[in-house]
Design an enzyme around this catalytic site. Structure first.
Site, PDB file in Angstrom:
ATOM      1  N   SER A 227      -3.306  -6.406  -2.171  1.00 41.38           N
ATOM      2  CA  SER A 227      -2.158  -5.704  -1.605  1.00 41.38           C
ATOM      3  C   SER A 227      -1.127  -6.730  -1.103  1.00 41.38           C
ATOM      4  CB  SER A 227      -2.641  -4.771  -0.496  1.00 41.38           C
ATOM      5  OG  SER A 227      -1.649  -3.841  -0.164  1.00 41.38           O
ATOM      6  N   GLU A 359      -3.121   3.645  -7.605  1.00 43.95           N
ATOM      7  CA  GLU A 359      -2.531   2.867  -6.505  1.00 43.95           C
ATOM      8  C   GLU A 359      -1.707   3.757  -5.579  1.00 43.95           C
ATOM      9  OE1 GLU A 359      -3.234  -0.194  -5.963  1.00 43.95           O
ATOM     10  OE2 GLU A 359      -3.311  -1.411  -7.790  1.00 43.95           O
TER      11      GLU A 359
END
Ligand SMILES: *[C@@H]1O[C@H](CO)[C@@H](O)[C@H](O)[C@H]1NC(C)=O
Ligand SMILES: *[C@@H]1O[C@H](CO)[C@@H](O)[C@H](O)[C@H]1NC(C)=O
Ligand SMILES: *[C@@H]1O[C@H](CO)[C@@H](O)[C@H](O)[C@H]1NC(C)=O
Ligand SMILES: *[C@@H]1O[C@H](CO)[C@@H](O)[C@H](O)[C@H]1NC(C)=O
Ligand SMILES: *[C@@H]1O[C@H](CO)[C@@H](O)[C@H](O)[C@H]1NC(C)=O
Ligand SMILES: *[C@@H]1O[C@H](CO)[C@@H](O)[C@H](O)[C@H]1NC(C)=O
Ligand SMILES: *[C@@H]1O[C@H](CO)[C@@H](O)[C@H](O)[C@H]1NC(C)=O
Ligand SMILES: *[C@@H]1O[C@H](CO)[C@@H](O)[C@H](O)[C@H]1NC(C)=O
Length: 584
Positions: A227, A359
């Site tokens: 991330s 995602e």
């Protein structure tokens, strides 16, 4: 603004760690065996032994001077050397950096947070020269801390398979302390917009300088992040015109490319406004606001920053909500990716970069009730920073992310439905647990816009014809949706961050897939050792350049697929005009 900053919180919280994944008290695992010590220029560090995992751990080792007082918002300063008589207690975690509070009995929070942890196999000595993996945490550049990533199983596994590694986790400043912008900052010699990135770079210099003393090989260092941590890794590879100063030699990026959303400049009006709002919030009204902000109470700065983050939510969860992000400062980040990447300004090193299938769902919009509202939301995102998406480009995006729930994320075709389907109905317009009928659509859009498309941009640059390491680039898509004992998986699919439990101790009540549990850490340990994930995993995983192939990571069906999904849609997102601001 009400609930609008919720997705942001979720991003931060899920990438930061869930309560049940918090580490146990390191003191509790201390054994009667003598504490390991390592002599450094800054003193002698004393760590702990974890006998059950066969590890030696050194927590909270400082790698820079505390960035306080006049060093707040400044580049981090290296430590002075001191006598090796100085004993550095590395038996407990160092402080985590200022952020929305994450209370824990295991660590405190303060500005004095530039420290790192080293975990190595028990009995490692300086002559062992083990390959090194360096972890950079995520948390939306707003949150995060090394204590949330327990690498005990990973390091233990490396020993079990006869390819031991040394694991290092570094901290960096986040929020305004790490990523403040504004003209005053840009024009000051003593401040920087990218302090957090400079922290990472200094930690990497420290590692290069000191890791041999811990038994690590300073010439075999692999960065790994997820991330905002993966974005950090990508940004480090991209910074300095791609010159990584020989500090690391390979990189793994899970769910992140170069841009964290919009890539703005320190003097961009939006960034300027954040700076001014922060100053005003702590009562700085005239004279040098930077100087005033430096003397403000850190807790006060943080609480104003929290309030601004909540307000900044707008109708777009991440880019609009994040007031504090890495910026194109034309110094460390020397220019936009759209300018630098085609010139090959990117570290030429072996790379693994991948995404998770779903995602988007963690951040998707829960209040969009019809197509017009979806379009308005995308439009806000696309124009808020004056990205110059033309009307035509926007219309194309709307069409390519169509109002058809079956084509939204969590994705249908990926069998997330086989488990999600037991609690939800993927065909349903009002996909539970949410009432919004545009939820899956916004999840598909957001996942590509923020995570997937950036991977394709990065991989394209990493495999340019003249790159020496163009054939050492691998990519994956993680599609596993782990189930509870009762057979129920996550209704969010293979969501953002859900692959981390295969590398770190993060119990979430779901059962890990036995094949992935063995092979995913093997692949990364293999990469750290050989710059090739296939040697120790046995996976048939072709390099990316050969036909843009990905490894689909899915228990029971780990197979090679083509990286062509939603090709037209992602190309529409990454069109030339949007490329600049969104970093494509
Ligand atoms: C890491 O997790 C293991 C398993 O839960 C635990 O025994 C160990 O104490 C943890 N290590 C740290 C440093 O918290
Ligand atoms: C946190 O700070 C308090 C007060 O300074 C101290 O007593 C405590 O030991 C610290 N905890 C950790 C884990 O460092
Ligand atoms: C900053 O403010 C916090 C909370 O208001 C307070 O506990 C702390 O003592 C203050 N710090 C300083 C250095 O004044
Ligand atoms: C969508 O409907 C819900 C429930 O009626 C409402 O709370 C929400 O504000 C609506 N969303 C928008 C963008 O108007
Ligand atoms: C966006 O562009 C408009 C028109 O050019 C300008 O007035 C406005 O200040 C810009 N906004 C930002 C945030 O740059
Ligand atoms: C799922 O939702 C769709 C669309 O609302 C509906 O046609 C279908 O019957 C539902 N399936 C189940 C198993 O409920
Ligand atoms: C399955 O177990 C999980 C975790 O205990 C629980 O949250 C979920 O509601 C259960 N689902 C069903 C259908 O029983
Ligand atoms: C395995 O995955 C591939 C690629 O997504 C898919 O085409 C195939 O149908 C899957 N096989 C099974 C048995 O699910």
């Amino acid at each position: 603004m009400r609930f609008l900053n919720l997705p942001l919180l979720v991003w931060a919280v899920t990438t930061f760690g869930i309560a049940s994944a918090l580490p146990q008290d390191p003191l509790a695992v201390r054994s009667a065996t003598a504490s390991p010590t390592v002599k450094l220029h800054q003193g002698t560090v004393r760590g702990t032994i974890d006998t059950s995992y066969g590890l030696e751990q050194f927590f909270g080792i400082p790698y820079a001077k505390p960035p306080v007082g006049s060093l707040r918002f400044a580049k981090p300063q290296p430590l002075d050397s001191s006598s090796s008589q100085t004993l550095i207690d590395a038996t407990r975690f160092g402080d985590i950096c200022m952020q929305p509070p994450a209370p824990s009995p295991l660590y405190n929070m303060s500005e004095n947070c530039l420290n790192l942890n080293v975990v190595r196999p028990k009995g490692t000595s300086a002559k062992d020269k083990l390959p090194v993996m360096v972890w950079i945490y995520g948390g939306a550049f707003l949150q995060g801390g090394t204590p949330s990533y327990n690498a005990s199983e990973l390091v233990q596994k490396s020993v079990e398979i006869g390819k031991p590694i040394v694991f290092v986790a570094i901290s960096y400043r986040v929020g305004p302390f790490g990523f403040i912008g504004g003209s005053e900052v840009a024009d000051s010699d003593g401040a920087t917009s990218n302090a957090g990135l400079h922290d990472q770079r200094l930690a990497l210099k420290w590692i290069r300088h000191n890791v041999a003393k811990f038994g690590g090989d300073k010439d075999k260092i692999t960065l790994f992040g997820e991330s905002a941590g993966a974005m950090s890794v990508a940004l480090q590879n991209f910074a300095n015109d791609g010159d990584n100063e020989g500090l690391w030699h390979a990189a793994i990026m899970d769910s992140g490319g170069i841009a964290p959303g919009p890539l703005l400049t320190p003097k961009h009006p939006t960034v300027e406004q954040s700076f001014k709002n922060l100053a005003a919030g702590v009562g700085c009204k005239s004279g040098s606001l930077l100087k005033c902000l430096r003397s403000a109470n850190a807790t006060a700065v943080q609480s104003v920053a929290n309030a601004l983050t909540a307000q900044a939510g707008g109708t777009f969860p991440i880019p609009g909500a994040l007031a504090w992000l890495p910026l194109v400062d034309y110094e460390f980040i020397t220019d936009y990716p759209s300018v630098n990447l085609p010139q090959g300004k990117l570290a030429d090193i072996p790379v693994i970069q991948g995404n998770n299938l779903d995602e988007g769902p963690l951040f998707a919009q829960k209040q969009l009730n019809n197509s017009a509202q979806f379009e308005q939301w995308v439009r806000t995102a696309a124009v808020i920073y004056n990205t110059s998406y033309t009307e035509q480009a926007l219309q194309k995006v709307f069409k390519l992310y169509p109002d058809i729930p079956e084509q939204g994320s969590p994705y249908y075709n990926a069998e997330t439905s086989t488990c999600a389907g037991t609690t939800t109905n993927l065909t349903s317009r009002r996909y539970p647990p949410l009432a919004s009928n545009q939820y899956k659509r916004s999840a598909a859009f957001f996942g590509d816009f923020t995570f997937q498309a950036h991977r394709r941009t990065y991989l394209k640059a990493a495999t340019l014809g003249w790159k020496k390491n163009r054939d050492k680039v691998w990519s994956f898509e993680f599609q596993q949706n782990d189930k509870y004992a009762n057979g129920t998986g996550s209704p969010l699919g293979a969501y953002h961050g859900s692959e981390l439990k295969y590398f770190f101790v993060r119990p979430d009540g779901r059962v890990k897939d036995p094949v992935l549990q063995d092979k995913m850490p093997r692949a990364y340990i293999s990469f750290v050792n050989y710059h090739n994930p296939t040697v120790l995993s046995g996976w048939d995983w072709p390099v990316y350049r050969e036909g843009s192939k990905l490894l689909q990571l899915k228990g029971g069906n780990t197979t090679v697929i083509e990286d062509t999904y939603r090709k037209e849609a992602m190309e529409a997102l990454t069109n030339e005009k949007s490329a600049k601001v969104f970093g494509f």
